[in-house]
Design a protein around this motif. Structure first.
Motif, PDB file in Angstrom:
ATOM      1  N   MET A 155       0.854  -1.198   0.000  1.00 63.05           N
ATOM      2  CA  MET A 155       0.000   0.000   0.000  1.00 63.05           C
ATOM      3  C   MET A 155       0.886   1.243   0.000  1.00 63.05           C
ATOM      4  SD  MET A 155      -3.044   1.007   2.676  1.00 63.05           S
ATOM      5  CE  MET A 155      -3.943  -0.510   2.388  1.00 63.05           C
ATOM      6  N   SER A 156       0.625   2.178  -0.916  1.00 64.75           N
ATOM      7  CA  SER A 156       1.445   3.374  -1.011  1.00 64.75           C
ATOM      8  C   SER A 156       1.186   4.301   0.165  1.00 64.75           C
ATOM      9  CB  SER A 156       1.138   4.116  -2.318  1.00 64.75           C
ATOM     10  OG  SER A 156      -0.142   4.728  -2.252  1.00 64.75           O
ATOM     11  N   ASP A 157       2.114   5.259   0.368  1.00 68.39           N
ATOM     12  CA  ASP A 157       1.930   6.247   1.435  1.00 68.39           C
ATOM     13  C   ASP A 157       0.651   7.051   1.219  1.00 68.39           C
ATOM     14  OD1 ASP A 157       4.268   5.395   2.589  1.00 68.39           O
ATOM     15  OD2 ASP A 157       5.490   7.036   1.813  1.00 68.39           O
ATOM     16  N   ARG A 158       0.368   7.383  -0.057  1.00 72.26           N
ATOM     17  CA  ARG A 158      -0.849   8.144  -0.346  1.00 72.26           C
ATOM     18  C   ARG A 158      -2.091   7.353   0.053  1.00 72.26           C
ATOM     19  NH1 ARG A 158       1.490  10.622  -5.182  1.00 72.26           N
ATOM     20  NH2 ARG A 158       0.777   8.925  -6.499  1.00 72.26           N
ATOM     21  N   THR A 159      -2.106   6.085  -0.332  1.00 73.40           N
ATOM     22  CA  THR A 159      -3.256   5.244  -0.007  1.00 73.40           C
ATOM     23  C   THR A 159      -3.422   5.113   1.498  1.00 73.40           C
ATOM     24  OG1 THR A 159      -2.977   3.990  -2.057  1.00 73.40           O
ATOM     25  CG2 THR A 159      -4.283   2.967  -0.312  1.00 73.40           C
ATOM     26  N   THR A 160      -2.326   4.872   2.207  1.00 71.39           N
ATOM     27  CA  THR A 160      -2.383   4.741   3.660  1.00 71.39           C
ATOM     28  C   THR A 160      -2.940   6.008   4.302  1.00 71.39           C
ATOM     29  OG1 THR A 160      -0.505   3.218   3.669  1.00 71.39           O
ATOM     30  CG2 THR A 160      -1.009   4.340   5.740  1.00 71.39           C
ATOM     31  N   HIS A 161      -2.481   7.156   3.822  1.00 71.99           N
ATOM     32  CA  HIS A 161      -2.954   8.433   4.377  1.00 71.99           C
ATOM     33  C   HIS A 161      -4.466   8.554   4.243  1.00 71.99           C
ATOM     34  CE1 HIS A 161      -2.919  12.742   5.408  1.00 71.99           C
ATOM     35  NE2 HIS A 161      -3.833  12.855   4.446  1.00 71.99           N
ATOM     36  N   TRP A 162      -4.989   8.329   3.029  1.00 74.63           N
ATOM     37  CA  TRP A 162      -6.411   8.562   2.805  1.00 74.63           C
ATOM     38  C   TRP A 162      -7.276   7.465   3.407  1.00 74.63           C
ATOM     39  CZ3 TRP A 162      -7.348  13.267   2.273  1.00 74.63           C
ATOM     40  CH2 TRP A 162      -6.445  14.101   1.594  1.00 74.63           C
ATOM     41  N   GLN A 163      -6.777   6.248   3.475  1.00 74.04           N
ATOM     42  CA  GLN A 163      -7.507   5.201   4.182  1.00 74.04           C
ATOM     43  C   GLN A 163      -7.672   5.580   5.661  1.00 74.04           C
ATOM     44  OE1 GLN A 163      -9.405   3.125   2.492  1.00 74.04           O
ATOM     45  NE2 GLN A 163      -8.444   1.182   3.050  1.00 74.04           N
ATOM     46  N   THR A 164      -6.607   6.132   6.240  1.00 73.11           N
ATOM     47  CA  THR A 164      -6.654   6.527   7.648  1.00 73.11           C
ATOM     48  C   THR A 164      -7.618   7.686   7.862  1.00 73.11           C
ATOM     49  OG1 THR A 164      -4.373   5.798   7.984  1.00 73.11           O
ATOM     50  CG2 THR A 164      -5.274   7.346   9.604  1.00 73.11           C
ATOM     51  N   VAL A 165      -7.569   8.661   6.961  1.00 75.13           N
ATOM     52  CA  VAL A 165      -8.480   9.805   7.084  1.00 75.13           C
ATOM     53  C   VAL A 165      -9.926   9.335   7.136  1.00 75.13           C
ATOM     54  CG1 VAL A 165      -9.437  11.799   5.846  1.00 75.13           C
ATOM     55  CG2 VAL A 165      -6.961  11.524   6.050  1.00 75.13           C
ATOM     56  N   TYR A 166     -10.315   8.459   6.185  1.00 71.58           N
ATOM     57  CA  TYR A 166     -11.716   8.058   6.110  1.00 71.58           C
ATOM     58  C   TYR A 166     -12.082   6.958   7.109  1.00 71.58           C
ATOM     59  CZ  TYR A 166     -12.553  11.112   2.170  1.00 71.58           C
ATOM     60  OH  TYR A 166     -12.710  12.220   1.378  1.00 71.58           O
ATOM     61  N   ALA A 167     -11.074   6.358   7.747  1.00 71.08           N
ATOM     62  CA  ALA A 167     -11.350   5.409   8.824  1.00 71.08           C
ATOM     63  C   ALA A 167     -11.564   6.116  10.155  1.00 71.08           C
ATOM     64  CB  ALA A 167     -10.210   4.407   8.951  1.00 71.08           C
ATOM     65  N   THR A 168     -11.038   7.334  10.271  1.00 70.37           N
ATOM     66  CA  THR A 168     -11.066   8.033  11.561  1.00 70.37           C
ATOM     67  C   THR A 168     -11.975   9.260  11.577  1.00 70.37           C
ATOM     68  OG1 THR A 168      -9.097   9.308  10.910  1.00 70.37           O
ATOM     69  CG2 THR A 168      -8.740   7.275  12.159  1.00 70.37           C
ATOM     70  N   LYS A 169     -12.462   9.672  10.392  1.00 69.35           N
ATOM     71  CA  LYS A 169     -13.329  10.852  10.317  1.00 69.35           C
ATOM     72  C   LYS A 169     -14.564  10.537   9.488  1.00 69.35           C
ATOM     73  CE  LYS A 169      -9.601  14.283  10.657  1.00 69.35           C
ATOM     74  NZ  LYS A 169      -9.006  15.482  10.049  1.00 69.35           N
ATOM     75  N   SER A 170     -15.680  11.138   9.858  1.00 77.64           N
ATOM     76  CA  SER A 170     -16.880  11.012   9.036  1.00 77.64           C
ATOM     77  C   SER A 170     -16.769  11.957   7.848  1.00 77.64           C
ATOM     78  CB  SER A 170     -18.127  11.349   9.856  1.00 77.64           C
ATOM     79  OG  SER A 170     -18.205  12.754  10.075  1.00 77.64           O
ATOM     80  N   GLU A 171     -17.642  11.792   6.871  1.00 81.79           N
ATOM     81  CA  GLU A 171     -17.569  12.628   5.674  1.00 81.79           C
ATOM     82  C   GLU A 171     -17.752  14.110   5.982  1.00 81.79           C
ATOM     83  OE1 GLU A 171     -20.834  12.532   2.891  1.00 81.79           O
ATOM     84  OE2 GLU A 171     -22.038  11.352   4.259  1.00 81.79           O
ATOM     85  N   THR A 172     -18.449  14.429   7.060  1.00 81.99           N
ATOM     86  CA  THR A 172     -18.698  15.832   7.401  1.00 81.99           C
ATOM     87  C   THR A 172     -17.611  16.429   8.285  1.00 81.99           C
ATOM     88  OG1 THR A 172     -20.038  15.205   9.317  1.00 81.99           O
ATOM     89  CG2 THR A 172     -21.191  15.525   7.224  1.00 81.99           C
TER      90      THR A 172
END
Length: 205
Positions: free
Chosen positions: A1-18
């Motif tokens: 998994m690339s650094d970019r993918t890891t970053h965005w997976q973490t963002v959406y795992a820890t924050k809601s869309e709003t």
């Protein structure tokens, strides 16, 4: 998994869309530009970096029926699918990096709100544009929204590359003609503002 993918997976795992700064309840300018680009509801449209964006919902509501969404984060796409419900089965969903993705078809509209500006490495931008050229049909449209020159220098803890329509035209090259550009002062969920620019291009042939 690339650094970019890891970053965005973490963002959406820890924050809601709003809870992300780029959240829009209604993607009004994007929808207006897509309608201007193609009133044909059977046109093929792809949203690059669409994530959990509500653009797919709005397009389905507007009776566009040939839609695709691409994002690095499976978590983000899952959020969108769950929100849309049964109609999500009519949309193509790609978990992919726009700089390495291999499009299997062409699209009448390539839309990107706030993905391209994260590509600060010229090699990544060149790779992105190469995929765009493969994917956009002759006379097709490209809609890209980025932070404007007076917009933030960082987003989600990452540096960004800011653009106006002229510098963005330079990235795409002469085969894409600028049709329109619009400014937006986006209000984040916590009521700060961010300067965006939206540019729509048409492929010359």
């Amino acid at each position: 998994m690339s650094d970019r993918t890891t970053h965005w997976q973490t963002v959406y795992a820890t924050k809601s869309e709003t809870e992300v700064s780029w959240f829009q309840d209604s993607p009004a300018i994007s929808l207006e530009m897509i309608r201007a680009a193609t009133p044909d509801r059977s046109a093929a449209i792809i949203d690059i970096g669409g994530g959990a964006s509500r653009l797919a919902d709005a397009l389905l509501h507007d009776r566009y029926r040939n839609l695709a969404v691409l994002d690095l984060s499976a978590n983000a796409l899952d959020t969108a699918k769950k929100r849309i419900g049964a109609a999500a089965a009519t949309v193509e969903w790609f978990v992919a990096d726009a700089t390495t993705w291999r499009p299997a078809k062409t699209y009448d509209v390539w839309h990107d709100r706030a993905a391209f500006h994260f590509l600060t490495d010229p090699r990544d931008r060149a790779a992105y544009v190469e995929r765009l050229r493969r994917a956009v049909a002759p006379r097709g449209h490209v809609i890209i929204a980025t932070f404007a020159p007076d917009g933030p220098e960082k987003c989600s803890g990452l540096p960004v590359q800011r653009y106006d329509s002229t510098s963005l035209s330079g990235e795409l090259g002469p085969e894409f003609e600028l049709v329109e550009t619009r400014s937006e002062m986006h209000q984040t969920p916590w009521h700060s503002t961010q300067a965006f620019q939206f540019s729509r291009f048409r492929r010359r042939s």
